[in-house]
Design a protein around this motif. Sequence first.
Motif, PDB file in Angstrom:
ATOM      1  N   ILE A  95       0.825  -1.218   0.000  1.00 15.69           N
ATOM      2  CA  ILE A  95       0.000   0.000   0.000  1.00 15.69           C
ATOM      3  C   ILE A  95       0.859   1.268   0.000  1.00 15.69           C
ATOM      4  O   ILE A  95       0.367   2.355   0.291  1.00 15.69           O
ATOM      5  N   ALA A  96       2.153   1.134  -0.337  1.00 14.09           N
ATOM      6  CA  ALA A  96       3.049   2.294  -0.252  1.00 14.09           C
ATOM      7  C   ALA A  96       2.641   3.392  -1.222  1.00 14.09           C
ATOM      8  O   ALA A  96       2.854   4.584  -0.952  1.00 14.09           O
ATOM      9  N   HIS A  97       2.054   3.037  -2.369  1.00 11.69           N
ATOM     10  CA  HIS A  97       1.655   4.046  -3.350  1.00 11.69           C
ATOM     11  C   HIS A  97       0.417   4.821  -2.912  1.00 11.69           C
ATOM     12  O   HIS A  97       0.119   5.882  -3.472  1.00 11.69           O
ATOM     13  N   CYS A  98      -0.308   4.300  -1.925  1.00 15.15           N
ATOM     14  CA  CYS A  98      -1.516   4.992  -1.451  1.00 15.15           C
ATOM     15  C   CYS A  98      -1.173   6.132  -0.489  1.00 15.15           C
ATOM     16  O   CYS A  98      -1.915   7.127  -0.409  1.00 15.15           O
ATOM     17  N   TYR A  99      -0.071   5.990   0.256  1.00 14.14           N
ATOM     18  CA  TYR A  99       0.339   7.018   1.211  1.00 14.14           C
ATOM     19  C   TYR A  99       1.818   7.346   0.966  1.00 14.14           C
ATOM     20  O   TYR A  99       2.696   6.956   1.748  1.00 14.14           O
ATOM     21  N   PRO A 100       2.133   8.039  -0.127  1.00 17.20           N
ATOM     22  CA  PRO A 100       3.549   8.287  -0.453  1.00 17.20           C
ATOM     23  C   PRO A 100       4.256   9.195   0.554  1.00 17.20           C
ATOM     24  O   PRO A 100       5.445   9.020   0.820  1.00 17.20           O
ATOM     25  N   LYS A 101       3.546  10.195   1.144  1.00 14.44           N
ATOM     26  CA  LYS A 101       4.193  11.104   2.096  1.00 14.44           C
ATOM     27  C   LYS A 101       4.513  10.400   3.406  1.00 14.44           C
ATOM     28  O   LYS A 101       5.597  10.565   3.971  1.00 14.44           O
ATOM     29  N   GLU A 102       3.550   9.633   3.923  1.00 10.72           N
ATOM     30  CA  GLU A 102       3.755   8.962   5.202  1.00 10.72           C
ATOM     31  C   GLU A 102       4.838   7.880   5.106  1.00 10.72           C
ATOM     32  O   GLU A 102       5.559   7.641   6.081  1.00 10.72           O
ATOM     33  N   LEU A 103       4.926   7.194   3.923  1.00 12.75           N
ATOM     34  CA  LEU A 103       5.895   6.101   3.753  1.00 12.75           C
ATOM     35  C   LEU A 103       7.097   6.530   2.916  1.00 12.75           C
ATOM     36  O   LEU A 103       7.699   5.723   2.206  1.00 12.75           O
ATOM     37  N   LYS A 104       7.459   7.798   2.994  1.00 12.60           N
ATOM     38  CA  LYS A 104       8.586   8.294   2.204  1.00 12.60           C
ATOM     39  C   LYS A 104       9.902   7.693   2.659  1.00 12.60           C
ATOM     40  O   LYS A 104      10.785   7.381   1.856  1.00 12.60           O
ATOM     41  N   THR A 105      10.051   7.490   3.953  1.00 13.77           N
ATOM     42  CA  THR A 105      11.307   6.944   4.503  1.00 13.77           C
ATOM     43  C   THR A 105      11.271   5.430   4.667  1.00 13.77           C
ATOM     44  O   THR A 105      12.249   4.851   5.156  1.00 13.77           O
ATOM     45  N   PHE A 106      10.185   4.808   4.244  1.00 19.42           N
ATOM     46  CA  PHE A 106      10.058   3.352   4.442  1.00 19.42           C
ATOM     47  C   PHE A 106      11.109   2.554   3.635  1.00 19.42           C
ATOM     48  O   PHE A 106      11.719   1.627   4.183  1.00 19.42           O
ATOM     49  N   PRO A 107      11.372   2.870   2.336  1.00 17.13           N
ATOM     50  CA  PRO A 107      12.402   2.104   1.613  1.00 17.13           C
ATOM     51  C   PRO A 107      13.784   2.199   2.249  1.00 17.13           C
ATOM     52  O   PRO A 107      14.518   1.204   2.315  1.00 17.13           O
ATOM     53  N   GLU A 108      14.141   3.408   2.763  1.00 16.62           N
ATOM     54  CA  GLU A 108      15.445   3.554   3.409  1.00 16.62           C
ATOM     55  C   GLU A 108      15.522   2.729   4.685  1.00 16.62           C
ATOM     56  O   GLU A 108      16.575   2.158   5.009  1.00 16.62           O
TER      57      GLU A 108
END
Length: 731
Positions: free
Chosen positions: A66-79
Amino acid sequence: MGRKHNNQLPENLPQLQNLIKRDPQSYYEEFMQQYQHLQNTIKVFYFSPQAPNKTLEDLMMFMAQIAHCYPKELKTFPEQVGSILQKYSTILDSNTRMTLCKALVLLRNKNLISPTDILELFFNLLKCQDRPLRKFLENHLITDIKNLNAKHKNDKLNTTLQNYMYMVLGGDTKAAKIALDIMVELYKKNIWNDARTVNVIGKVGCFSKNTKILVGSLKFFLGKDPEEESENSDSENEIDPKEVMMANKVNKKTRKREKQLTKAKKLAAKAYKKKSAAPSFNFSALHLIHDPQGMAEKLFQQLEMTNKRFEVKLMTLDVISRLIGLHNLFLFNFYPYILRFLQPHQREVTRMLQFCAQASHEQLPPDVLEPVLRKMADNFVTERNTSDVIAIGLNAMKEVCARCPLAMTEDLMRTLVDFKTHRERSVIMAARSLIQLFRNIRPEILHKKERGKPTEAMDEIESLNYGKIEAKNYVPGAEVLIEDQKPQEDSASESGSDSEGGWVDVQHSDDETLGDMEEDSDDEEDNEDNSDSEYDAVAEGIEEQQTQEGSRKSQENEENKECIADKNTSSVAKLPKQKKKEVDLKEKKELAHKITLERILTDEDFKRIDAANVRKQMQSAKRGIKRKLEEKPAEKASELVKLSDIENIYKKRKHDKLARIESVRKGQIDREKFGYQDRRANEFCSKTNREKKKKKNFQMMRHKARGKTKRSFKDKQVALRNHLLKLKKMK
């Protein structure tokens, strides 16, 4: 509707994931609740990273989905995911590590992370002792780069990725082997098929200390043609379409014949496509090497100093020989090195002969290859060896001479020609093929009786000299196009062709022409005056020809008298014929040069030129004598020497017992089982007493076997009546 089960959503992640993808704004609170749960789980995970953690795996995959649904909240998730993998890559549980990698791949597929960001991380993970993970990462890298270059080649990104892969390839780790496999696979898929990739594999991979990387790089340059296996498989089950179509017309129509007809049509269409397809090089990577001379010298130096297995040495010799033959290199130390392996009992000796042929070219000095041919003749082409060995030696010498004809000496050729009268057919055919080769390239080295019947093509053969470059400024055989432009009437009057297409010489058939004209005058009764005038004109023309012939003969007699007065009568008598040949060849060259400059040649023109060149191979050099076109001229030697050309032995192999048994077994595969077959519609129905009797023990049926001696009177009457009726029918 989804809000009714709001109390169950925190525990049912797949359902929450489905609802968030449909309406992200309505389930923002549930998402934040799970995100906070993930952060707390990661904090707990840091205390024992080596332990398996199912909750962390589920939450990571949930956030990646669901990362594409909340791009701002999950901006640091890949790092965050990448830092966990980079810090704890070696101690992580295998399932957890695989899940985190899959989460990064999901983010990459959604274009939420750049390919360069995860490339370094994935190559570091290739060092882990986890084979499924390495295979997964390799497939992802190949697929990702392929998709990036699907519409158009991204040169900037390719350069960045290639630079990093080249750095990895220099190491002696497992990552280097996988980097090599990725580059080879991308080259085969025509994505990284540039010269830079080929030269890096040649410079780094072929000189690596790691044997696996070395073998992988050598195999890349020895890439096999994928069509060879398909051709071999098709040749085994080959069906002639013409025979099947004729049989289908004549014989009874059955399903089996219809299947054979469709199969034959498919095979014919496939063969036509192969013939019409453009030729493909199966070792085109060797054409892209920037410094082939330097690479061949370094490989040969590495070969002399190595103590690796014999198979690796064979591959290295193969690459060196291909480099020498393709780029016309000079590596004189290669030939004395390979001479030590030219023994009939040597392991893989036919491949050694193949390498000798591949390493031959026209620019090589003949003195370098003479010892190779002499060694082949001494060790293979001798009476003490079997016929197969002699035939293989002759075939190998033929392949060498096809690429460097000047290496063959006249004395050695005379020795080899004697094998055309050998008792074994395989040796005879190999010797004849060698003679046929030199008839087309160097006929002067053969004895006069071995040169065959002189043809027009032989007159055009020029003597070969070392270093001579034959650069023609015209298309050979183009003079035939001028002959085609002449009108048919002029050609018919000049050649005197009859209605059947034969050739009639008017000068030598004076009486016949008079007779023909008399018959024509008798047939045309209405135009007697015209026929008489034609008759007179022809008669006058014949008289003029006779006077011209008389004057020409008198001139020739005078020239002969002057030649007789000279001492060297034989040489002067031959001089006019040689001059005439030279003049004819000069005229043909001038005509071909003229037609090449004055017009643009089409495909049809080239077809006519090819047909004329083939006709020259079969047409006798004497005027007026023509031979039927039966065979094709000798083909030009290809760049790659096929092993089958050297091992080609013209004889029927004797099958041993194992081969015969194997062929019998193949014939029994689709055949029905021999013996009694139960052909009942229902196999579970009851059997008759006679069928049951066959399976019973003989001791149980013994008392019924004496039934003939204890027949009743009624049975005897019936038997006698049947016997009499049978006798009556026979009469």
